[in-house]
Design a protein around this motif. Sequence first.
Motif, short mmCIF file in Angstrom:
data_model
loop_
_atom_site.label_atom_id
_atom_site.label_comp_id
_atom_site.label_asym_id
_atom_site.label_seq_id
_atom_site.Cartn_x
_atom_site.Cartn_y
_atom_site.Cartn_z
N GLN A 29 0.81 -1.21 0.00
CA GLN A 29 0.00 0.00 0.00
C GLN A 29 0.85 1.26 0.00
OE1 GLN A 29 -2.58 0.32 3.40
NE2 GLN A 29 -3.97 1.74 2.38
N LEU A 30 1.95 1.24 0.74
CA LEU A 30 2.75 2.43 0.91
C LEU A 30 3.83 2.57 -0.15
CD1 LEU A 30 3.16 2.30 4.78
CD2 LEU A 30 1.59 3.72 3.47
N GLY A 31 4.10 1.50 -0.87
CA GLY A 31 5.11 1.59 -1.92
C GLY A 31 6.47 1.15 -1.45
N GLU A 32 7.31 0.77 -2.39
CA GLU A 32 8.63 0.27 -2.06
C GLU A 32 9.67 1.38 -1.97
OE1 GLU A 32 9.17 -2.76 -1.20
OE2 GLU A 32 7.15 -3.43 -1.64
N GLY A 33 9.29 2.61 -2.31
CA GLY A 33 10.28 3.67 -2.40
C GLY A 33 10.67 4.30 -1.09
N ALA A 34 9.93 4.01 -0.01
CA ALA A 34 10.21 4.72 1.24
C ALA A 34 11.63 4.47 1.73
CB ALA A 34 9.20 4.29 2.31
N ALA A 35 12.07 3.22 1.71
CA ALA A 35 13.41 2.92 2.20
C ALA A 35 14.49 3.46 1.26
CB ALA A 35 13.58 1.42 2.39
N GLU A 266 12.70 10.42 18.15
CA GLU A 266 12.69 11.80 17.66
C GLU A 266 12.17 11.92 16.23
OE1 GLU A 266 16.23 13.30 20.65
OE2 GLU A 266 16.70 13.05 18.54
N GLY A 267 10.90 11.54 16.06
CA GLY A 267 10.29 11.57 14.74
C GLY A 267 10.00 12.97 14.24
N SER A 268 10.05 13.13 12.91
CA SER A 268 9.63 14.35 12.23
C SER A 268 8.99 13.94 10.92
CB SER A 268 10.83 15.27 11.98
OG SER A 268 10.42 16.43 11.28
N MET A 269 7.85 14.55 10.60
CA MET A 269 6.97 14.03 9.55
C MET A 269 6.86 14.97 8.36
SD MET A 269 2.88 13.54 9.86
CE MET A 269 2.64 15.23 9.33
N PHE A 270 6.66 14.37 7.18
CA PHE A 270 6.18 15.12 6.03
C PHE A 270 5.16 14.27 5.29
CE2 PHE A 270 9.85 12.79 4.45
CZ PHE A 270 9.48 12.36 3.18
N ASN A 274 0.48 11.93 -2.48
CA ASN A 274 -0.55 10.90 -2.48
C ASN A 274 -1.18 10.69 -1.11
OD1 ASN A 274 1.48 9.63 -1.10
ND2 ASN A 274 1.60 7.82 -2.44
N GLY A 275 -0.85 11.55 -0.15
CA GLY A 275 -1.48 11.51 1.16
C GLY A 275 -0.77 10.68 2.21
N VAL A 276 0.27 9.94 1.81
CA VAL A 276 0.99 9.11 2.77
C VAL A 276 1.83 9.99 3.70
CG1 VAL A 276 2.81 7.37 3.02
CG2 VAL A 276 1.04 7.09 1.28
N LEU A 277 1.80 9.66 4.99
CA LEU A 277 2.61 10.34 5.99
C LEU A 277 3.90 9.57 6.17
CD1 LEU A 277 -0.11 11.04 8.72
CD2 LEU A 277 0.48 12.43 6.73
N ARG A 278 5.02 10.27 6.10
CA ARG A 278 6.32 9.66 6.30
C ARG A 278 6.96 10.27 7.54
NH1 ARG A 278 8.67 9.05 0.07
NH2 ARG A 278 7.49 7.14 -0.37
N MET A 279 7.19 9.45 8.53
CA MET A 279 7.80 9.88 9.78
C MET A 279 9.26 9.44 9.78
SD MET A 279 6.94 11.50 12.63
CE MET A 279 5.17 11.21 12.85
N LEU A 288 19.04 7.60 8.90
CA LEU A 288 17.71 7.72 9.48
C LEU A 288 16.86 6.53 9.05
CD1 LEU A 288 16.97 11.52 8.87
CD2 LEU A 288 17.97 10.43 10.89
N ALA A 289 15.78 6.30 9.79
CA ALA A 289 14.78 5.30 9.43
C ALA A 289 13.48 6.02 9.10
CB ALA A 289 14.58 4.31 10.57
N VAL A 290 12.49 5.26 8.61
CA VAL A 290 11.20 5.85 8.27
C VAL A 290 10.09 4.86 8.62
CG1 VAL A 290 11.21 5.00 5.87
CG2 VAL A 290 9.84 7.00 6.46
N THR A 291 8.99 5.38 9.15
CA THR A 291 7.74 4.65 9.26
C THR A 291 6.69 5.45 8.54
OG1 THR A 291 6.07 3.76 10.78
CG2 THR A 291 7.22 5.72 11.49
N GLU A 292 5.66 4.76 7.99
CA GLU A 292 4.67 5.44 7.17
C GLU A 292 3.26 5.12 7.64
OE1 GLU A 292 6.11 5.83 2.75
OE2 GLU A 292 6.34 3.76 3.41
N SER A 293 2.36 6.03 7.31
CA SER A 293 0.93 5.82 7.58
C SER A 293 0.14 6.19 6.34
CB SER A 293 0.48 6.68 8.75
OG SER A 293 -0.93 6.58 8.93
N ALA A 294 -0.71 5.26 5.91
CA ALA A 294 -1.60 5.50 4.78
C ALA A 294 -3.02 5.80 5.22
CB ALA A 294 -1.60 4.28 3.84
N ASP A 295 -3.26 5.85 6.54
CA ASP A 295 -4.61 6.13 7.05
C ASP A 295 -4.62 7.35 7.96
OD1 ASP A 295 -3.32 5.09 9.25
OD2 ASP A 295 -4.52 3.26 9.36
N ASN A 296 -3.80 8.35 7.59
CA ASN A 296 -3.80 9.64 8.27
C ASN A 296 -3.40 9.55 9.74
OD1 ASN A 296 -4.04 12.40 7.84
ND2 ASN A 296 -6.21 12.49 8.33
#
Length: 412
Positions: A29-35, A266-270, A274-279, A288-296
């Motif tokens: 759902q979130l895509g393979e590009g985050a990492a 110490e997360g910081s988000m953008f 497409n509406g996905v949140l990347r922390m 850095l690492a990343v976690t994502e949310s597709a449900d706001n």
Amino acid sequence: MKENGIFNSVLLRWTAVLMLPLAAAWAQQLGEGAADITNHWGVAETVRISTEEVVVQHAVEGRSYHHHCQMAAQPPYFFLAFSSGAKNEDDVGQEVFFTRSRDGGVTWDTPRGIVKPPMGEHAPFVATATGLRAFYDPESGGRLLAAYYGLYEYQAGGLADGARRPGDANHQNTRCMVILSEDDGVTWSAPRLVAENVVCNLGPQLTASGRLIMPANVVFLHTDDPSGLSGWVRAALPGIPPEHPDDSAGFARLFAEDPDRFGFCEGSMFQTDNGVLRMMLRTNRPQLAVTESADNGMTWSPARMTRFSDNGSRHQFGRLPDGRYFALSTPDPENRGARTPLVLALSRDGVSFDRHFVVGDAPAHPPKFSGHAKGGRFGYPHLAVMDGVVVAAYSVAKEDVAVCRFPLSRLD
């Protein structure tokens, strides 16, 4: 209690099993590009911006610790809050200081305390600056300024001679608080509770839907209250217990338990188009690492490492007024802890941050005063943009607080 422990152990195992297909669904759902998020350190196009550094708060004997800068802007003011202590990082009695500038960051009011922590069971609480938000009251339409801060106190085992012991442990009564000002920071309201068991990292960040997200380490709060004063709901990385106290001591415990799954802070988000949140998350590694949310912000994916280099400091991600993504950080992975140079990296797609603007490159120097956990040249940077001017604040060796400013047009 033993039976409860067995039950919790079984529950955690089943949770882990159930999370496997969910993690796969998240990946699709979130895509393979985050990492693949990268800043191309060492090869990106780099421009050094000429800036003038202004020291807003000088360290002096008896008040030589300053850190955790938080900025906000609302015409005609830039606002700045930071933690202020006698000597050591996060020691008993640590306060929140505040100042403002009316001339675009050139001059600043004399900083003053706006949060003096209450007395706890064994010693005064610790107050940590965790965010500023300037907005218009949705009910009255008046100007409001909210200052968020964390509070906790040390248990008896965390104290020696009335001060904190080294190491992050023995916290209790952890919470997030907020105070309000209706006159641009001249006077402030009584404190009010935001959430229990969390010390946030940054203030509320607005999503496209109007929801507010306030990140901590592995816990991320959200609310649909446009004032950001109530209705905060707790979400977290998969596997984080609901009762987990997400402060520095909680992070230390999780890191000792499983650094690969929980060694993030110490997360910081953008938010992408497409509406996905990347922390974006700090780690103990040079990336850095990343976690994502597709449900706001309701749920978050398991954290994954990125290729965005880091020196070991808090960072800030967001979007400029023209929509470009930015990252303000100290990305040189060498000489870890030096926290220099300070770089503003820009991206068109939220994946490749390939334009680097060096905001400051002075070398690190030893602290002027003794104290626990001091050092680093550009500590915990945070910026705000207003009327075509960028102002970035940071601590220097966790002693002085300084700002630099430059026209937004320099980034064209």
